[in-house]
Design a protein around this motif. Structure first.
Motif, mmCIF file in Angstrom:
data_model
loop_
_atom_site.group_PDB
_atom_site.id
_atom_site.type_symbol
_atom_site.label_atom_id
_atom_site.label_comp_id
_atom_site.label_asym_id
_atom_site.label_seq_id
_atom_site.Cartn_x
_atom_site.Cartn_y
_atom_site.Cartn_z
ATOM 1 N N ALA A 1 -32.043 -20.194 -79.076
ATOM 2 C CA ALA A 1 -33.113 -21.102 -78.666
ATOM 3 C C ALA A 1 -33.053 -22.396 -79.479
ATOM 4 O O ALA A 1 -32.700 -22.386 -80.657
ATOM 5 N N ARG A 2 -33.349 -23.508 -78.812
ATOM 6 C CA ARG A 2 -33.397 -24.833 -79.425
ATOM 7 C C ARG A 2 -32.075 -25.188 -80.109
ATOM 8 O O ARG A 2 -32.047 -25.662 -81.240
ATOM 9 N N SER A 3 -30.987 -24.942 -79.412
ATOM 10 C CA SER A 3 -29.672 -25.334 -79.915
ATOM 11 C C SER A 3 -28.960 -26.142 -78.840
ATOM 12 O O SER A 3 -29.187 -25.954 -77.643
ATOM 13 N N GLN A 4 -28.100 -27.071 -79.276
ATOM 14 C CA GLN A 4 -27.385 -27.894 -78.305
ATOM 15 C C GLN A 4 -26.058 -28.383 -78.900
ATOM 16 O O GLN A 4 -25.941 -28.601 -80.105
ATOM 17 N N PHE A 5 -25.080 -28.533 -78.014
ATOM 18 C CA PHE A 5 -23.816 -29.128 -78.406
ATOM 19 C C PHE A 5 -23.996 -30.645 -78.465
ATOM 20 O O PHE A 5 -24.563 -31.242 -77.545
ATOM 21 N N ILE A 6 -23.555 -31.252 -79.536
ATOM 22 C CA ILE A 6 -23.669 -32.705 -79.649
ATOM 23 C C ILE A 6 -22.810 -33.368 -78.574
ATOM 24 O O ILE A 6 -21.881 -32.758 -78.036
ATOM 25 N N GLU A 7 -23.134 -34.613 -78.255
ATOM 26 C CA GLU A 7 -22.434 -35.303 -77.173
ATOM 27 C C GLU A 7 -20.935 -35.352 -77.434
ATOM 28 O O GLU A 7 -20.483 -35.662 -78.538
ATOM 29 N N HIS A 8 -20.160 -35.042 -76.405
ATOM 30 C CA HIS A 8 -18.710 -35.032 -76.525
ATOM 31 C C HIS A 8 -18.118 -35.145 -75.119
ATOM 32 O O HIS A 8 -18.847 -35.168 -74.122
ATOM 33 N N SER A 9 -16.819 -35.201 -75.032
ATOM 34 C CA SER A 9 -16.133 -35.235 -73.742
ATOM 35 C C SER A 9 -14.841 -34.438 -73.859
ATOM 36 O O SER A 9 -14.403 -34.077 -74.957
ATOM 37 N N HIS A 10 -14.219 -34.160 -72.698
ATOM 38 C CA HIS A 10 -12.966 -33.399 -72.672
ATOM 39 C C HIS A 10 -11.930 -34.136 -71.828
ATOM 40 O O HIS A 10 -12.276 -34.954 -70.960
ATOM 41 N N SER A 11 -10.671 -33.800 -72.040
ATOM 42 C CA SER A 11 -9.595 -34.331 -71.196
ATOM 43 C C SER A 11 -9.328 -33.371 -70.042
ATOM 44 O O SER A 11 -8.201 -33.254 -69.562
ATOM 45 N N TRP A 12 -10.345 -32.650 -69.616
ATOM 46 C CA TRP A 12 -10.287 -31.765 -68.466
ATOM 47 C C TRP A 12 -11.681 -31.693 -67.856
ATOM 48 O O TRP A 12 -12.655 -32.164 -68.433
ATOM 49 N N ASN A 13 -11.794 -31.114 -66.668
ATOM 50 C CA ASN A 13 -13.085 -30.918 -66.011
ATOM 51 C C ASN A 13 -13.817 -29.736 -66.649
ATOM 52 O O ASN A 13 -13.202 -28.863 -67.275
ATOM 53 N N GLN A 14 -15.127 -29.703 -66.467
ATOM 54 C CA GLN A 14 -15.919 -28.589 -66.991
ATOM 55 C C GLN A 14 -17.003 -28.216 -65.994
ATOM 56 O O GLN A 14 -17.646 -29.084 -65.396
ATOM 57 N N LEU A 15 -17.201 -26.905 -65.810
ATOM 58 C CA LEU A 15 -18.335 -26.394 -65.046
ATOM 59 C C LEU A 15 -19.276 -25.729 -66.035
ATOM 60 O O LEU A 15 -18.912 -24.768 -66.709
ATOM 61 N N VAL A 16 -20.493 -26.256 -66.158
ATOM 62 C CA VAL A 16 -21.497 -25.747 -67.091
ATOM 63 C C VAL A 16 -22.390 -24.768 -66.347
ATOM 64 O O VAL A 16 -22.999 -25.115 -65.334
ATOM 65 N N TYR A 17 -22.489 -23.536 -66.860
ATOM 66 C CA TYR A 17 -23.220 -22.487 -66.147
ATOM 67 C C TYR A 17 -23.791 -21.484 -67.144
ATOM 68 O O TYR A 17 -23.233 -21.271 -68.214
ATOM 69 N N ALA A 18 -24.906 -20.867 -66.792
ATOM 70 C CA ALA A 18 -25.491 -19.785 -67.595
ATOM 71 C C ALA A 18 -25.773 -18.612 -66.674
ATOM 72 O O ALA A 18 -26.418 -18.773 -65.634
ATOM 73 N N VAL A 19 -25.283 -17.427 -67.032
ATOM 74 C CA VAL A 19 -25.566 -16.241 -66.231
ATOM 75 C C VAL A 19 -27.002 -15.770 -66.445
ATOM 76 O O VAL A 19 -27.547 -15.021 -65.631
ATOM 77 N N ALA A 20 -27.615 -16.180 -67.538
ATOM 78 C CA ALA A 20 -29.024 -15.860 -67.812
ATOM 79 C C ALA A 20 -29.599 -16.971 -68.670
ATOM 80 O O ALA A 20 -28.934 -17.509 -69.547
ATOM 81 N N GLY A 21 -30.862 -17.315 -68.409
ATOM 82 C CA GLY A 21 -31.489 -18.399 -69.142
ATOM 83 C C GLY A 21 -31.315 -19.731 -68.445
ATOM 84 O O GLY A 21 -30.685 -19.831 -67.390
ATOM 85 N N VAL A 22 -31.880 -20.754 -69.042
ATOM 86 C CA VAL A 22 -31.859 -22.105 -68.464
ATOM 87 C C VAL A 22 -31.172 -23.050 -69.443
ATOM 88 O O VAL A 22 -31.451 -23.029 -70.640
ATOM 89 N N LEU A 23 -30.272 -23.874 -68.930
ATOM 90 C CA LEU A 23 -29.559 -24.857 -69.728
ATOM 91 C C LEU A 23 -30.107 -26.252 -69.465
ATOM 92 O O LEU A 23 -30.534 -26.566 -68.345
ATOM 93 N N THR A 24 -30.085 -27.086 -70.484
ATOM 94 C CA THR A 24 -30.395 -28.500 -70.334
ATOM 95 C C THR A 24 -29.105 -29.284 -70.514
ATOM 96 O O THR A 24 -28.420 -29.135 -71.529
ATOM 97 N N VAL A 25 -28.770 -30.090 -69.524
ATOM 98 C CA VAL A 25 -27.514 -30.841 -69.527
ATOM 99 C C VAL A 25 -27.828 -32.331 -69.470
ATOM 100 O O VAL A 25 -28.590 -32.784 -68.604
ATOM 101 N N SER A 26 -27.257 -33.090 -70.400
ATOM 102 C CA SER A 26 -27.427 -34.546 -70.415
ATOM 103 C C SER A 26 -26.073 -35.191 -70.166
ATOM 104 O O SER A 26 -25.086 -34.874 -70.846
ATOM 105 N N ALA A 27 -26.027 -36.076 -69.184
ATOM 106 C CA ALA A 27 -24.785 -36.781 -68.846
ATOM 107 C C ALA A 27 -25.138 -38.016 -68.046
ATOM 108 O O ALA A 27 -26.075 -38.006 -67.241
ATOM 109 N N GLU A 28 -24.396 -39.092 -68.300
ATOM 110 C CA GLU A 28 -24.571 -40.348 -67.563
ATOM 111 C C GLU A 28 -26.020 -40.816 -67.576
ATOM 112 O O GLU A 28 -26.565 -41.259 -66.558
#
Length: 260
Positions: free
Chosen positions: A27-54
């Motif tokens: 709870a109340r944890s997040q990955f700091i802003e970053h990027s990859h040289s590949w595509n990414q699909l962000v998904y959670a099988v349980a719980g709710v994610l907060t995604v910040s982009a653009e």
């Protein structure tokens, strides 16, 4: 209470063509802003994610995933904790798939494939693993985009409001009371909320309850308890809301999850 910043893992190599990462986000944890040289699909099988982009922040339920094209700067976190699944997809593995940041509906098949893909290892049968990967890519090509997301504010005052309501969706305070709590008039709060979030506070609270319902239905709490936790006076009122918003009853939704 502040959020804990997490570093994005950098020791898994590059996807060829896919890497499925498995992680429990506290709870109340997040990955700091970053990027990859590949595509990414962000998904959670349980719980709710907060995604910040653009420049936008949204919350997604286990019914949804966010597609981040190669090079997209983003951060991912969870207010209440989540079982995070991240698909790293090689840039040349899916040419033409969703060139922009997109929120997609996760079908039952795609969910099952993601779960299965996370179990594969280098010692597994290569033909089987390749078939699973091929089906994942096929499902991504067929995935439908959706706008039924939960917008998330960045303004500190509005963020405090939304976090409080997410922690306790049964909170009965109206816009006047929240205005006094945050030191602004109800008119100012209403205007700022709609400008930043793109919907009224009333509409946002309804969508929040849908997201929280989806999250709670992943567990085994009785429907009546979920209804009361969300602020409904009865199970029937909650069931009516859920059916109107989702097209089926809470029990039907739970049975569908159990069938995967």
């Amino acid at each position: 209470m502040s959020w804990k910043s997490l570093e994005s893992p950098r020791d898994l190599g590059s996807p060829d063509p896919i890497i499925v990462r498995v992680q429990s986000l506290p709870a109340r944890s997040q990955f700091i802003e970053h990027s990859h040289s590949w595509n990414q699909l962000v998904y959670a099988v349980a719980g709710v994610l907060t995604v910040s982009a653009e420049g936008q922040s949204i919350a997604i339920s286990p019914e949804q995933a966010v597609w981040l094209p190669t090079g997209t700067k983003h951060s991912v976190g969870s207010l209440m904790g989540a079982e995070f699944r991240s698909l790293w997809v090689a840039h040349d593995a899916c040419p033409g798939i969703m060139p922009e940041v997109s929120v997609v509906e996760v079908s039952g098949l795609l969910r099952a494939l993601i779960i299965e893909g996370a179990t594969l290892s280098s010692v597994d049968d290569r033909d089987y693993a390749n078939r699973v990967v091929g089906l994942i890519l096929d499902q991504l090509r067929r995935a439908r985009t959706t706008s039924a997301v939960l917008p998330w504010p960045k303004n500190p005052s509005l963020l405090a409001l939304c976090e409080a309501l997410y922690a306790d969706p049964a909170d009965t305070r109206d816009v006047d009371e929240w205005g006094r709590e945050l030191g602004m008039s109800s008119r100012t709060l209403t205007r700022h909320f709609e400008q930043e979030v793109g919907m009224t506070l009333r509409a946002w609270r309804l969508r929040l309850r849908v997201f929280k319902a989806i999250e709670l239905l992943c567990g085994d709490a009785p429907i009546t308890d979920i209804a009361l936790d969300l602020g409904y006076a009865s199970a029937s009122a909650f069931i009516y809301m859920f059916r109107e918003e989702m097209g089926h009853s809470p029990l039907q939704y739970r049975r569908r999850l159990g069938g995967i």
